[in-house]
Design a protein around this motif. Sequence first.
Motif, PDB file in Angstrom:
ATOM      1  N   GLU A 114       0.778  -1.336  -0.129  1.00  0.00           N
ATOM      2  CA  GLU A 114       0.027   0.025   0.024  1.00  0.00           C
ATOM      3  C   GLU A 114       1.097   1.344  -0.013  1.00  0.00           C
ATOM      4  O   GLU A 114       1.722   1.136   1.045  1.00  0.00           O
ATOM      5  CB  GLU A 114      -0.915   0.086   1.241  1.00  0.00           C
ATOM      6  CG  GLU A 114      -1.648  -1.197   1.398  1.00  0.00           C
ATOM      7  CD  GLU A 114      -2.876  -1.174   0.168  1.00  0.00           C
ATOM      8  OE1 GLU A 114      -3.297  -0.069  -0.177  1.00  0.00           O
ATOM      9  OE2 GLU A 114      -3.342  -2.388  -0.032  1.00  0.00           O
ATOM     10  N   GLY A 115       0.857   1.926  -1.132  1.00  0.00           N
ATOM     11  CA  GLY A 115       1.833   3.220  -1.073  1.00  0.00           C
ATOM     12  C   GLY A 115       3.133   2.844  -1.556  1.00  0.00           C
ATOM     13  O   GLY A 115       3.199   2.010  -2.674  1.00  0.00           O
ATOM     14  N   ILE A 116       4.282   3.222  -0.957  1.00  0.00           N
ATOM     15  CA  ILE A 116       5.512   2.889  -1.535  1.00  0.00           C
ATOM     16  C   ILE A 116       6.113   2.009  -0.522  1.00  0.00           C
ATOM     17  O   ILE A 116       6.328   2.399   0.553  1.00  0.00           O
ATOM     18  CB  ILE A 116       6.246   4.120  -1.881  1.00  0.00           C
ATOM     19  CG1 ILE A 116       5.405   5.041  -2.784  1.00  0.00           C
ATOM     20  CG2 ILE A 116       7.446   3.981  -2.153  1.00  0.00           C
ATOM     21  CD1 ILE A 116       5.978   6.236  -3.316  1.00  0.00           C
ATOM     22  N   LEU A 117       6.852   1.001  -0.760  1.00  0.00           N
ATOM     23  CA  LEU A 117       7.575   0.268  -0.002  1.00  0.00           C
ATOM     24  C   LEU A 117       9.130   0.662   0.331  1.00  0.00           C
ATOM     25  O   LEU A 117       9.674   0.903  -0.729  1.00  0.00           O
ATOM     26  CB  LEU A 117       7.893  -1.394  -0.392  1.00  0.00           C
ATOM     27  CG  LEU A 117       8.484  -2.297   0.449  1.00  0.00           C
ATOM     28  CD1 LEU A 117       7.639  -2.580   1.498  1.00  0.00           C
ATOM     29  CD2 LEU A 117       8.643  -3.479  -0.340  1.00  0.00           C
ATOM     30  N   THR A 118       9.360   1.176   1.555  1.00  0.00           N
ATOM     31  CA  THR A 118      10.583   1.518   1.943  1.00  0.00           C
ATOM     32  C   THR A 118      11.452   0.343   3.007  1.00  0.00           C
ATOM     33  O   THR A 118      10.815  -0.233   3.277  1.00  0.00           O
ATOM     34  CB  THR A 118      10.684   3.000   2.607  1.00  0.00           C
ATOM     35  OG1 THR A 118      10.119   2.932   3.871  1.00  0.00           O
ATOM     36  CG2 THR A 118       9.565   3.845   1.863  1.00  0.00           C
ATOM     37  N   GLU A 119      12.587   0.728   3.141  1.00  0.00           N
ATOM     38  CA  GLU A 119      13.451  -0.043   4.061  1.00  0.00           C
ATOM     39  C   GLU A 119      12.865   0.212   5.616  1.00  0.00           C
ATOM     40  O   GLU A 119      13.072  -0.657   6.568  1.00  0.00           O
ATOM     41  CB  GLU A 119      14.784   0.434   4.180  1.00  0.00           C
ATOM     42  CG  GLU A 119      15.543   0.055   2.884  1.00  0.00           C
ATOM     43  CD  GLU A 119      15.602   0.652   1.858  1.00  0.00           C
ATOM     44  OE1 GLU A 119      16.269   0.390   0.625  1.00  0.00           O
ATOM     45  OE2 GLU A 119      14.735   1.657   1.773  1.00  0.00           O
ATOM     46  N   GLU A 120      12.007   0.909   5.875  1.00  0.00           N
ATOM     47  CA  GLU A 120      11.398   1.416   7.167  1.00  0.00           C
ATOM     48  C   GLU A 120      10.203   0.573   7.590  1.00  0.00           C
ATOM     49  O   GLU A 120      10.005   0.248   8.360  1.00  0.00           O
ATOM     50  CB  GLU A 120      11.223   2.882   7.295  1.00  0.00           C
ATOM     51  CG  GLU A 120      12.156   3.823   7.271  1.00  0.00           C
ATOM     52  CD  GLU A 120      13.262   3.307   8.044  1.00  0.00           C
ATOM     53  OE1 GLU A 120      13.200   3.385   9.035  1.00  0.00           O
ATOM     54  OE2 GLU A 120      14.287   3.442   7.526  1.00  0.00           O
ATOM     55  N   ASN A 121       9.646  -0.030   6.176  1.00  0.00           N
ATOM     56  CA  ASN A 121       8.372  -1.010   6.552  1.00  0.00           C
ATOM     57  C   ASN A 121       8.606  -2.151   7.575  1.00  0.00           C
ATOM     58  O   ASN A 121      10.041  -2.548   7.296  1.00  0.00           O
ATOM     59  CB  ASN A 121       7.803  -1.533   5.291  1.00  0.00           C
ATOM     60  CG  ASN A 121       7.185  -0.367   4.238  1.00  0.00           C
ATOM     61  OD1 ASN A 121       7.603   0.483   3.769  1.00  0.00           O
ATOM     62  ND2 ASN A 121       5.814  -0.644   4.367  1.00  0.00           N
ATOM     63  N   VAL A 122       7.910  -2.484   8.267  1.00  0.00           N
ATOM     64  CA  VAL A 122       8.065  -3.806   9.296  1.00  0.00           C
ATOM     65  C   VAL A 122       7.828  -4.855   8.403  1.00  0.00           C
ATOM     66  O   VAL A 122       6.829  -5.152   7.876  1.00  0.00           O
ATOM     67  CB  VAL A 122       7.212  -3.653  10.569  1.00  0.00           C
ATOM     68  CG1 VAL A 122       7.333  -5.001  11.249  1.00  0.00           C
ATOM     69  CG2 VAL A 122       7.509  -2.185  11.292  1.00  0.00           C
ATOM     70  N   PRO A 123       8.866  -5.875   8.252  1.00  0.00           N
ATOM     71  CA  PRO A 123       8.531  -6.941   7.579  1.00  0.00           C
ATOM     72  C   PRO A 123       7.541  -7.930   8.191  1.00  0.00           C
ATOM     73  O   PRO A 123       7.238  -8.050   9.189  1.00  0.00           O
ATOM     74  CB  PRO A 123       9.722  -7.792   7.683  1.00  0.00           C
ATOM     75  CG  PRO A 123      10.937  -6.847   7.934  1.00  0.00           C
ATOM     76  CD  PRO A 123      10.180  -5.558   9.068  1.00  0.00           C
ATOM     77  N   ASN A 124       6.569  -8.292   7.039  1.00  0.00           N
ATOM     78  CA  ASN A 124       5.395  -9.132   7.305  1.00  0.00           C
ATOM     79  C   ASN A 124       5.310 -10.172   6.113  1.00  0.00           C
ATOM     80  O   ASN A 124       4.406  -9.964   5.399  1.00  0.00           O
ATOM     81  CB  ASN A 124       4.251  -8.204   7.529  1.00  0.00           C
ATOM     82  CG  ASN A 124       2.976  -9.362   8.162  1.00  0.00           C
ATOM     83  OD1 ASN A 124       3.005 -10.152   8.528  1.00  0.00           O
ATOM     84  ND2 ASN A 124       1.669  -8.715   7.513  1.00  0.00           N
ATOM     85  N   PRO A 125       6.107 -11.103   5.742  1.00  0.00           N
ATOM     86  CA  PRO A 125       6.377 -11.868   4.704  1.00  0.00           C
ATOM     87  C   PRO A 125       5.043 -12.914   4.970  1.00  0.00           C
ATOM     88  O   PRO A 125       4.710 -13.245   6.211  1.00  0.00           O
ATOM     89  CB  PRO A 125       7.557 -12.670   4.730  1.00  0.00           C
ATOM     90  CG  PRO A 125       8.116 -12.432   6.123  1.00  0.00           C
ATOM     91  CD  PRO A 125       7.455 -11.132   6.681  1.00  0.00           C
TER      92      PRO A 125
END
Length: 297
Positions: A102-113
């Motif tokens: 949702e939006g733009i993925l950055t390195e700050e996103n909390v991983p939720n694979p």
Amino acid sequence: MEIVITGASGFVGSNLKKYLESSHDLINLSIRYSKGQKIELNGDVVIHLAGKAHDLKKVSIPEEYYEANFELTKQLFDAFLTSKASVFIFMSTVKAVADKVEGILTEENVPNPKTHYGIAKNQAEQYILSKELPEGKRSYILRPCMIHGPGNKGNLNLLYKLVAKGIPWPLGAFQNQRSFLSIENLCFVAKELIENESIPSGIYQVADNQPMSTNQLILLLGESLEKKSRILKLSKNVITSIAKLGDVLNLPLNSERLQKLTENYVVSNDKIISAMGKSMSISAEEGLKKTFMSFKK
């Protein structure tokens, strides 16, 4: 400089070898996970590409992902920590963070694979980050998005065949944005990480500078084929109903395939661009055209 490459026979590995062979000495390391094995590394740089790719047909055994993508990476990274090598590059994936964006993925996103593939890659990332690096060593985790390039037979090749046959693209009403990564840009980043000691260790997403819509891809394919692309803007409700029918009747278009063809997945490359102090080597459009031209041959 001696560079050890695992997974050198794959698509990324074979292209990386061609890219680096004129400036560095390359060592192919053929390796698979084996419980309790000790790995000896002889080289200045380790580029870890070996692993189990995402199985889109969903027939793989989950354990295979964890052995190939997590356990093997642990063994190799442990060997790196006690070796003379000064640089470790691990090829992870954006799927270690999110399957949907949702939006733009950055390195700050909390991983939720969500898949075994993504979870195993994320576990490998966490292991690497948990270890303290000895002085003089650098480690990098690269998260590429969808990689393409000459010789890569993936979803882009399927779109190419559709346009080549003159079949209209029926999903023009869906406006999506998706990031891609030219193999040339991925190789460019890897070379920078090897040679530029000022780039800090850490996680870096890798993507071309500009995201593209599927409609833009269809138009680019038409240009490459020197054919007029036809894009139909059929009702989204009609297309969705057909896809649901495809779920039941096993048609070429089903709900899952419709989602893959029309979803948004935009990946930021701002962090790696800032760290390198330079932009990617080629534009998204130029890289895609090179890939499309290779389909002609």
